[in-house]
Design a protein around this motif. Sequence first.
Motif, PDB file in Angstrom:
ATOM      1  N   PHE A 559      59.766  71.117  56.026  1.00 42.33           N
ATOM      2  CA  PHE A 559      61.058  70.601  55.548  1.00 42.33           C
ATOM      3  C   PHE A 559      61.892  70.064  56.708  1.00 42.33           C
ATOM      4  O   PHE A 559      62.499  68.994  56.611  1.00 42.33           O
ATOM      5  N   ASN A 560      61.903  70.795  57.834  1.00 46.39           N
ATOM      6  CA  ASN A 560      62.662  70.338  59.008  1.00 46.39           C
ATOM      7  C   ASN A 560      62.120  69.012  59.543  1.00 46.39           C
ATOM      8  O   ASN A 560      62.878  68.122  59.928  1.00 46.39           O
ATOM      9  N   ILE A 561      60.769  68.893  59.559  1.00 45.15           N
ATOM     10  CA  ILE A 561      60.157  67.634  60.027  1.00 45.15           C
ATOM     11  C   ILE A 561      60.540  66.490  59.091  1.00 45.15           C
ATOM     12  O   ILE A 561      60.898  65.397  59.531  1.00 45.15           O
ATOM     13  N   LYS A 562      60.473  66.766  57.775  1.00 43.13           N
ATOM     14  CA  LYS A 562      60.808  65.725  56.793  1.00 43.13           C
ATOM     15  C   LYS A 562      62.255  65.296  56.946  1.00 43.13           C
ATOM     16  O   LYS A 562      62.576  64.099  56.907  1.00 43.13           O
ATOM     17  N   MET A 563      63.139  66.286  57.123  1.00 44.41           N
ATOM     18  CA  MET A 563      64.557  65.963  57.299  1.00 44.41           C
ATOM     19  C   MET A 563      64.773  65.154  58.571  1.00 44.41           C
ATOM     20  O   MET A 563      65.581  64.219  58.608  1.00 44.41           O
ATOM     21  N   SER A 564      64.040  65.507  59.628  1.00 46.03           N
ATOM     22  CA  SER A 564      64.170  64.768  60.893  1.00 46.03           C
ATOM     23  C   SER A 564      63.719  63.322  60.716  1.00 46.03           C
ATOM     24  O   SER A 564      64.368  62.391  61.205  1.00 46.03           O
ATOM     25  N   GLU A 565      62.591  63.138  59.978  1.00 48.54           N
ATOM     26  CA  GLU A 565      62.103  61.775  59.745  1.00 48.54           C
ATOM     27  C   GLU A 565      63.089  60.965  58.918  1.00 48.54           C
ATOM     28  O   GLU A 565      63.329  59.786  59.174  1.00 48.54           O
ATOM     29  N   GLN A 566      63.680  61.629  57.903  1.00 48.71           N
ATOM     30  CA  GLN A 566      64.672  60.934  57.083  1.00 48.71           C
ATOM     31  C   GLN A 566      65.898  60.552  57.904  1.00 48.71           C
ATOM     32  O   GLN A 566      66.442  59.453  57.745  1.00 48.71           O
ATOM     33  N   ASN A 567      66.311  61.466  58.771  1.00 47.84           N
ATOM     34  CA  ASN A 567      67.465  61.164  59.632  1.00 47.84           C
ATOM     35  C   ASN A 567      67.165  59.986  60.555  1.00 47.84           C
ATOM     36  O   ASN A 567      68.019  59.111  60.761  1.00 47.84           O
ATOM     37  N   ASN A 568      65.936  59.971  61.113  1.00 51.27           N
ATOM     38  CA  ASN A 568      65.569  58.856  61.992  1.00 51.27           C
ATOM     39  C   ASN A 568      65.552  57.538  61.235  1.00 51.27           C
ATOM     40  O   ASN A 568      65.989  56.501  61.740  1.00 51.27           O
ATOM     41  N   SER A 569      65.039  57.599  59.968  1.00 52.01           N
ATOM     42  CA  SER A 569      64.993  56.383  59.158  1.00 52.01           C
ATOM     43  C   SER A 569      66.391  55.875  58.851  1.00 52.01           C
ATOM     44  O   SER A 569      66.677  54.678  58.930  1.00 52.01           O
ATOM     45  N   LEU A 570      67.274  56.819  58.498  1.00 50.99           N
ATOM     46  CA  LEU A 570      68.664  56.432  58.198  1.00 50.99           C
ATOM     47  C   LEU A 570      69.354  55.869  59.437  1.00 50.99           C
ATOM     48  O   LEU A 570      70.085  54.879  59.362  1.00 50.99           O
ATOM     49  N   GLU A 571      69.107  56.511  60.578  1.00 51.20           N
ATOM     50  CA  GLU A 571      69.722  56.036  61.818  1.00 51.20           C
ATOM     51  C   GLU A 571      69.222  54.636  62.155  1.00 51.20           C
ATOM     52  O   GLU A 571      69.997  53.767  62.569  1.00 51.20           O
ATOM     53  N   LYS A 572      67.920  54.405  61.935  1.00 52.84           N
ATOM     54  CA  LYS A 572      67.348  53.090  62.214  1.00 52.84           C
ATOM     55  C   LYS A 572      67.967  52.038  61.299  1.00 52.84           C
ATOM     56  O   LYS A 572      68.329  50.940  61.734  1.00 52.84           O
ATOM     57  N   SER A 573      68.124  52.401  60.000  1.00 54.40           N
ATOM     58  CA  SER A 573      68.710  51.465  59.041  1.00 54.40           C
ATOM     59  C   SER A 573      70.158  51.149  59.389  1.00 54.40           C
ATOM     60  O   SER A 573      70.598  50.001  59.323  1.00 54.40           O
ATOM     61  N   ASN A 574      70.904  52.182  59.791  1.00 54.20           N
ATOM     62  CA  ASN A 574      72.322  51.979  60.145  1.00 54.20           C
ATOM     63  C   ASN A 574      72.461  51.079  61.371  1.00 54.20           C
ATOM     64  O   ASN A 574      73.335  50.207  61.425  1.00 54.20           O
ATOM     65  N   LYS A 575      71.584  51.317  62.364  1.00 52.23           N
ATOM     66  CA  LYS A 575      71.671  50.494  63.575  1.00 52.23           C
ATOM     67  C   LYS A 575      71.323  49.035  63.265  1.00 52.23           C
ATOM     68  O   LYS A 575      71.928  48.109  63.791  1.00 52.23           O
ATOM     69  N   ALA A 576      70.312  48.824  62.362  1.00 45.76           N
ATOM     70  CA  ALA A 576      69.955  47.468  61.984  1.00 45.76           C
ATOM     71  C   ALA A 576      71.125  46.775  61.291  1.00 45.76           C
ATOM     72  O   ALA A 576      71.429  45.601  61.538  1.00 45.76           O
ATOM     73  N   LYS A 577      71.799  47.535  60.415  1.00 41.17           N
ATOM     74  CA  LYS A 577      72.936  46.952  59.705  1.00 41.17           C
ATOM     75  C   LYS A 577      74.062  46.599  60.675  1.00 41.17           C
ATOM     76  O   LYS A 577      74.683  45.533  60.568  1.00 41.17           O
ATOM     77  N   GLU A 578      74.319  47.508  61.642  1.00 32.57           N
ATOM     78  CA  GLU A 578      75.372  47.234  62.616  1.00 32.57           C
ATOM     79  C   GLU A 578      75.056  46.001  63.450  1.00 32.57           C
ATOM     80  O   GLU A 578      75.909  45.157  63.695  1.00 32.57           O
ATOM     81  N   ARG A 579      73.761  45.900  63.893  1.00 30.08           N
ATOM     82  CA  ARG A 579      73.394  44.719  64.680  1.00 30.08           C
ATOM     83  C   ARG A 579      73.517  43.443  63.854  1.00 30.08           C
ATOM     84  O   ARG A 579      73.979  42.407  64.319  1.00 30.08           O
ATOM     85  N   MET A 580      73.103  43.531  62.579  1.00 33.62           N
ATOM     86  CA  MET A 580      73.170  42.360  61.707  1.00 33.62           C
ATOM     87  C   MET A 580      74.602  41.880  61.547  1.00 33.62           C
ATOM     88  O   MET A 580      74.901  40.687  61.692  1.00 33.62           O
ATOM     89  N   LEU A 581      75.510  42.798  61.256  1.00 32.38           N
ATOM     90  CA  LEU A 581      76.909  42.422  61.035  1.00 32.38           C
ATOM     91  C   LEU A 581      77.527  41.839  62.300  1.00 32.38           C
ATOM     92  O   LEU A 581      78.279  40.862  62.250  1.00 32.38           O
TER      93      LEU A 581
END
Length: 812
Positions: A559-581
Amino acid sequence: MKLTKDYTVLTLLVLIFSISIVYGQSLNDAMEDKEDAVMDSIINHFQQFAWKVNSTSPDLAQSYLDSASNFTNARTQTLALAKILEIKGALHLANLNYKEASMALRQSINLYNQSDKHKFRAGFAQIELGTIYYNLGQYEEAIKFYQPAIDLFDSADKANKVYGKSLAHNNIGLCQLQFKDYSGALKSFNKGLEYRLTLPQPELIAHSHNYIARVHSDLGHYAKADSVINEGLALDGLDSNNIWYKQLELKKGHLKILQGNTDEAQILLDKVNSYAYTNKQEELYEELNQSLSKLYISTNEFDQAKAYATRGYREQLAGRDYKGAIAFTNLNKEIALQQGNTEDALLYSEKVSALKDSFITQNSIALKDLMNLGGEMIEAQHENNELQNTKNEYSNVIEDQKDLLIASVTLIVLLLLIAYIVTQLNNKLKENQKNQRELNLRILAVINRSESLIISLGADGVIRVINKPAVNFFKNWINVELQAGDQMEEKLLETEAFSSWKNALKKSKSVKHWKEVSQFNIKKQRYYFLENFSSISHKDGSYAGLVMVANDITKEHEFNIKMSEQNNSLEKSNKAKERMLSILAHDLKDAVYSAHSLSELVLETPDEFPKEELIHLFSLLHGNFDKTKSLLDGLLDWIRTQTGGLDINPTPFILSNLVSEVFEASYPKSISKKIALSMEIPSDLAVSGDREMIKTVLRNLVNNSLKYTQPESGCVKVISEQDGDMICISVKDNGQGISKENQKKLFQGPGKFTTMGTAKEQGTGFGLSLCKELINLHKSELSVNSEEGEGSEFKFQLPMAHTNDLSKKQLH
């Protein structure tokens, strides 16, 4: 003659009685020692089970101890009953049931005081009593229990003496810190350290370093505090995954915040945060969350600060620690004030007031209960004193008449005692053996119902106790069947488990308690276990063996690994959105402003512009829109690769046909710059990949080569080379080339790096980043080979496909 005979018989009887008393006493002492050892083992099992279930079911934990108490009461085991009552008191204290804790601890102290040999144990119970008053904020009352406890440990063995005295001094130091008596606190903590240095236990020494560093930190002596922490971290034998090591790292992180070194503080606190919540080390939660919240307040990252303050608040409130909850609420209030949110700050102020009311109410009730209990204990003591006085009076009467009584009953007693002692000893031995067998079966039945793996080894490495889950685990893991009586190292000798258990046995001779998280591969499946090790000691402090209790934490780990992967995915998506804007806002603003200026110029004086100039202006406007469209297309394609919105659909296709399509789209540009386009690819060569993605990659690479190649003298080639089952595809030009320094910047991300073309063409900074992501989706790598002034070559690989796998449509 008769008198002589009677005298001889009497002498013989006295001699027999004396021998039987001596023999009986020796046998009784040996049995008592064995019985004490058995009872210690029983109590240890009860204690382990009680603490194990306490966090989820306190009532069940107390039920275990009540069973133990009834068992010892029935056998008039005073010392064992005292130990059970001490454990009950400690459990009630952990559950904040102060009245019940006080009652149990006071009863245990009274029982301990009846034994000269074990009187020092009353010192530990007194320290627990003092902790009740410490928790209630009654620090002077707490010291009244801690101080006399120090002298009680004088009669203990070395290990208990050092542990008990250092514990009492440390607790006094904590009280002095509450009074801000830093000099007194430092003196107490140093005294505790002085005792702990006499034993080779680095965990306890590290604990003392933590306290001393805390005093220096509170005094503002940061350099000294840092030096003390570093000494603790460098202790020989201190495991870096031990809670005391992590506590020093946590203290060091807090110190770095005070010194303004937030980067180093974050590194330290992130490590401790991962350790604490992975291993469920609740002792670290409060100070860790406070430090993390203060770190992010100091860096103005208020959302992060609030997240940790809120987490800490919830954990403290769940544990009914209103004082801790108040501290975290004040942190949230400070965050709201720094954000200028006075409304939230007022709400937090009200919450602090409510929490303080609850804290005061809780403490008042507890103190009232303790006062009432104190009165009841005093009355009970008076009754005991009266009974003792009565007993003494009867004892005096008996003492006055003892000569007469002795003369009257001696002969009868001598005759009866011989038979009685032998019978009693024999019966007691049989009863003890029967009780031991019953108890062993009862304990084994209980631990076999547990899901935990439980193993107990003697000092010789022989298995004393092993439950069914542990037997099944070793059978499934290394195909070895273990049972009580086996020599552990011999059974595991040629297995992968041998070294870990050999090290555990060695470590248990110097370390009392430690935890490890271990990974096991069983039937092609990976499992994770949290292993709790505890060494066992005899009464004299000598080593007696090892106990291990392990729990399966695979689900929690996954569960901790899954949560970590989800957090990394969300962080990656947020950074992409910030760069795009950011990029979109900047480049679109330039394009829109330029278009607006051109249109405004024409609209203001349309009659003043000749037709040819209007056509020129509109061609500029059209070029502006082309650039904007190219920017948006590249940006959206790249964002799709970053957010998982782009799926690969590999199919076989003829590579030369695809390159021809790319050249056809690029001919206008190549003709305008007079640059030759050519390919060196077999006409029937087929590769496998997503055709549209590869077309996008080749189009970007060819356009880049055209952009950075000098007009009239350049050429751009697309070349294929076979490498086994793979086809290497390269786009090569003889343009201006790329410096080594700039080559490192090519794939840093969209908009990060772009240069002007040979005809002053402007780039978007998306092309190569998009190409890299699309090639990565094909499980390949985009590489560059370039020298300034000699041109560039970009390469990637695709799997080769067979033409007979292609449809007629794909062949054209």
